[in-house]
Design a protein around this motif. Structure first.
Motif, short mmCIF file in Angstrom:
data_model
loop_
_atom_site.label_atom_id
_atom_site.label_comp_id
_atom_site.label_asym_id
_atom_site.label_seq_id
_atom_site.Cartn_x
_atom_site.Cartn_y
_atom_site.Cartn_z
N CYS A 23 -110.80 88.32 54.62
CA CYS A 23 -112.06 88.04 55.33
C CYS A 23 -112.21 88.92 56.56
O CYS A 23 -113.32 89.36 56.91
N ASN A 24 -111.09 89.19 57.23
CA ASN A 24 -111.10 90.00 58.44
C ASN A 24 -111.65 91.40 58.17
O ASN A 24 -112.51 91.91 58.89
N PHE A 25 -111.17 92.01 57.09
CA PHE A 25 -111.62 93.37 56.77
C PHE A 25 -112.94 93.37 56.01
O PHE A 25 -113.71 94.34 56.11
N ARG A 26 -113.21 92.32 55.27
CA ARG A 26 -114.51 92.22 54.59
C ARG A 26 -115.63 92.13 55.62
O ARG A 26 -116.71 92.70 55.44
N TYR A 27 -115.35 91.45 56.73
CA TYR A 27 -116.33 91.32 57.82
C TYR A 27 -116.73 92.70 58.35
O TYR A 27 -117.90 92.94 58.65
N LEU A 28 -115.76 93.59 58.47
CA LEU A 28 -116.02 94.92 59.03
C LEU A 28 -116.90 95.77 58.12
O LEU A 28 -117.49 96.76 58.58
N CYS A 351 -104.13 92.46 63.58
CA CYS A 351 -104.09 93.22 64.84
C CYS A 351 -104.84 94.55 64.66
O CYS A 351 -105.62 94.95 65.54
N LEU A 352 -104.61 95.20 63.53
CA LEU A 352 -105.31 96.45 63.24
C LEU A 352 -106.81 96.21 63.12
O LEU A 352 -107.63 97.02 63.58
N GLY A 353 -107.19 95.08 62.51
CA GLY A 353 -108.61 94.74 62.40
C GLY A 353 -109.25 94.54 63.77
O GLY A 353 -110.40 94.95 63.99
N CYS A 354 -108.52 93.92 64.70
CA CYS A 354 -109.03 93.76 66.07
C CYS A 354 -109.26 95.12 66.71
O CYS A 354 -110.28 95.35 67.37
N PHE A 355 -108.30 96.03 66.52
CA PHE A 355 -108.44 97.37 67.09
C PHE A 355 -109.66 98.08 66.51
O PHE A 355 -110.43 98.72 67.25
N MET A 356 -109.84 97.99 65.21
CA MET A 356 -111.00 98.64 64.58
C MET A 356 -112.30 98.07 65.10
O MET A 356 -113.26 98.81 65.37
N VAL A 373 -113.97 102.33 78.77
CA VAL A 373 -113.25 101.07 79.00
C VAL A 373 -112.87 100.43 77.67
O VAL A 373 -111.72 100.01 77.47
N ALA A 374 -113.83 100.36 76.75
CA ALA A 374 -113.57 99.75 75.45
C ALA A 374 -112.50 100.53 74.68
O ALA A 374 -111.58 99.95 74.09
N VAL A 375 -112.58 101.85 74.71
CA VAL A 375 -111.60 102.68 74.02
C VAL A 375 -110.22 102.51 74.66
O VAL A 375 -109.21 102.34 73.96
N GLY A 376 -110.17 102.54 75.99
CA GLY A 376 -108.89 102.42 76.69
C GLY A 376 -108.20 101.10 76.42
O GLY A 376 -106.99 101.07 76.14
N LEU A 377 -108.94 100.02 76.48
CA LEU A 377 -108.36 98.70 76.22
C LEU A 377 -107.92 98.58 74.76
O LEU A 377 -106.88 97.97 74.46
N ALA A 378 -108.71 99.15 73.85
CA ALA A 378 -108.34 99.11 72.43
C ALA A 378 -107.05 99.88 72.18
O ALA A 378 -106.17 99.42 71.44
N ILE A 379 -106.91 101.04 72.80
CA ILE A 379 -105.71 101.85 72.63
C ILE A 379 -104.50 101.13 73.23
O ILE A 379 -103.41 101.09 72.61
N GLU A 380 -104.65 100.56 74.41
CA GLU A 380 -103.55 99.81 75.02
C GLU A 380 -103.10 98.68 74.10
O GLU A 380 -101.90 98.44 73.94
N TYR A 381 -104.07 97.99 73.53
CA TYR A 381 -103.76 96.86 72.65
C TYR A 381 -102.97 97.31 71.43
O TYR A 381 -101.91 96.75 71.12
N ILE A 382 -103.47 98.32 70.73
CA ILE A 382 -102.82 98.71 69.46
C ILE A 382 -101.48 99.40 69.71
O ILE A 382 -100.55 99.26 68.90
N VAL A 383 -101.35 100.13 70.82
CA VAL A 383 -100.06 100.75 71.14
C VAL A 383 -99.02 99.67 71.45
O VAL A 383 -97.86 99.77 71.02
N GLN A 384 -99.43 98.63 72.15
CA GLN A 384 -98.52 97.53 72.44
C GLN A 384 -98.07 96.84 71.15
O GLN A 384 -96.90 96.50 70.99
N VAL A 385 -99.01 96.63 70.25
CA VAL A 385 -98.67 96.04 68.95
C VAL A 385 -97.68 96.93 68.20
O VAL A 385 -96.68 96.47 67.64
N PHE A 386 -97.95 98.23 68.21
CA PHE A 386 -97.08 99.19 67.51
C PHE A 386 -95.68 99.20 68.10
O PHE A 386 -94.68 99.21 67.37
N LEU A 387 -95.58 99.19 69.43
CA LEU A 387 -94.27 99.22 70.08
C LEU A 387 -93.47 97.95 69.79
O LEU A 387 -92.26 98.00 69.55
#
Length: 476
Positions: A23-28, A351-356, A373-387
């Motif tokens: 559902c998460n990716f179907r929504y996108l 988590c990837l769906g949130c980033f997208m 701002v939106a790009v920066g916060l998105a990148i911080e979020y997904i990098v933290q998830v990746f780490l």
């Protein structure tokens, strides 16, 4: 009978989380938000069902009536949080709202299984953070021109990290937190937000190479203080976020290449300069060589993931507490052991769906500051998830960062709420503006009694830079 229920629940939970992720990716993929709303309703029902099944397992295994009471309080909180959010903000992004509840539910379930006292503490902070950040979209709407405060954000961030450097408590080789009156918080989690607001403001106003250099110096000062505190995980998150924003703002590949080169040199320097970095790299390369000491944490994580397999052992059937600091850095390993690798993969995909979704919101922003701002916060979020996940599965050396909303930690939780609230604020404000524009066009059509063709419509096929018969869009 209890073990039979746990086994059945294990498989039901897997089916439900796979459906939620679908559902998460179907929504996108659905362009009309009204058409996508039914998916959000189903998602929320899935969350509540999984939450019920897992909490029933907690009660059956512990036999504590307090577990039932705690479940009912959580259920009430989730229902109120979603209802109030949608009631106050009509144009709220329901996918991000559902995913916030999804992460909180899984985080609380695992914390209840690991340590009930920590789960209760986490929930108290969760309620407070949810209530406080609920007003952020309203505040940003009223103080829309936040770019004016860019230097204030920069000063606050550097000052907070400077305080940590001077009086901060050392934990696992790094200075990351400040203790005041028995209350401990990790300053870098809050500086993540002020840092993005500061550099986004500076880059949106940059008119020359000199402005780029000045902004880079401010960003570099943030990271230098983090390096001096030996908080290298946060420094890496800051660096990657700034590099992406800088590239988007300038569209210059040279900055991207130099940034990646600098990141590689910084990694080599960190290895030789900090003993705890060498320890983590050693544990990453060959944890089996010193399984009882340096490699103990990562090997226990790998044992847990391998033991759980694809479907998991079932809640309370594994030994996740064998992993040191499991509730923070290695929460995904505990989830994988007892709920299965499929569940861990689905959480990663959400988590990837949130980033997208965050990046999609960034593309809708007309103002460059809020786009950055939106790009920066998105990148911080997904990098933290990746780490976090990469360190737990031995894909990269462990960096000591947490999984947003899921891992135990008040500072991380508050920071995650603020990040999602700011993204929601941008989405809500842009939605309100679009509705207002549509309303004005409808009123004009009603006044003139005919459809009005806007200049934008006239030149939509030829692009904004087109000029025909010496008449521009601006002239019209």
């Amino acid at each position: 009978m209890v073990n039979l229920y746990i086994t059945a629940t294990k498989y039901i939970q897997l089916i439900l989380i796979v459906l939620y992720t679908y559902c998460n990716f179907r929504y996108l993929t659905i362009p009309d938000e009204d058409d996508a709303d039914p998916l959000c309703y189903w998602q929320f029902r899935i969350i509540l069902l999984v939450h019920f099944l897992m909490n029933l397992t907690v009660y059956l295994k512990t036999g504590e009536i307090s577990a039932v009471i705690f479940y009912l309080i959580q259920l009430l909180f989730f229902a109120i949080y979603v209802f109030v959010s949608k009631r106050i903000y009509r144009n709220i992004n329901r996918l991000l709202l559902n995913n916030t509840v999804f992460f909180m539910a899984y985080g609380l379930i695992m914390l209840e299984r690991l340590d009930m006292s920590k789960a209760i503490k986490q929930f108290i902070i969760m309620v407070g953070a949810a209530a406080l950040t609920l007003v952020i979209p309203y505040i940003i709407d009223k103080v829309w021109d936040l770019v004016r405060w860019k230097y204030v954000f920069a000063a606050v961030g550097i000052l907070m990290q400077g305080i940590v450097l001077i009086i901060g408590a050392t934990s696992y080789g790094a200075k990351m937190s400040i203790s005041i009156g028995g209350f401990t918080f990790q300053a870098s989690e809050l500086v993540k937000i002020t840092f993005i607001l500061a550099v986004s403001g500076m880059l949106s106003c940059a008119e020359s190479f000199r402005d780029i250099v000045y902004t880079s110096l401010v960003a570099g000062l943030h990271m230098l203080v983090l390096v001096l505190c030996k908080d290298l995980g946060s420094a890496l998150i800051f660096f990657v976020a700034y590099l992406v924003i800088l590239y988007i703002a300038t569209n210059n590949w040279l900055y991207l290449a130099l940034g990646n080169l600098g990141m590689g040199l910084a990694a080599v320097f960190s290895y030789f300069a900090f003993s705890h970095v060498r320890t983590r790299v050693f544990a990453w390369i060959d944890p089996w060589a010193d399984i009882d000491n340096k490699g103990y944490q990562i090997t226990q994580s790998l044992f847990a993931i391998g033991t759980g397999g694809f479907v998991g052992l079932g809640l309370f059937q594994g030994l996740p507490n064998k992993i040191p600091i499991v509730e923070k850095d290695f929460i995904i390993s505990a989830i994988s052991e007892e709920m299965g690798a499929i569940t861990a993969i689905c959480i990663t995909l959400v988590c990837l769906g949130c980033f997208m979704q965050m990046m999609v919101i960034a593309t809708y922003m007309k103002d460059s500051f809020y786009k950055y701002v939106a790009v920066g916060l998105a990148i911080e979020y997904i990098v933290q998830v990746f780490l976090t996940i990469g360190g737990a599965i031995k894909f990269i050396p462990s960096t000591g960062v947490t999984l947003p909303f899921v891992s135990y930690g008040g500072s991380s939780l508050v920071s995650a709420f603020i990040v999602f609230a700011i993204i929601q604020a941008l989405y809500i404000i842009q939605g309100n503006e679009d509705e207002f524009d549509e309303y004005e066009i409808a009123e004009d059509e009603q006044d003139f009694g005919t459809d009005i063709i806007s200049p934008k419509d006239i030149f939509s096929d030829v692009g904004p830079g087109y000029r025909g018969n010496n008449v521009s869009v601006e002239d019209l």
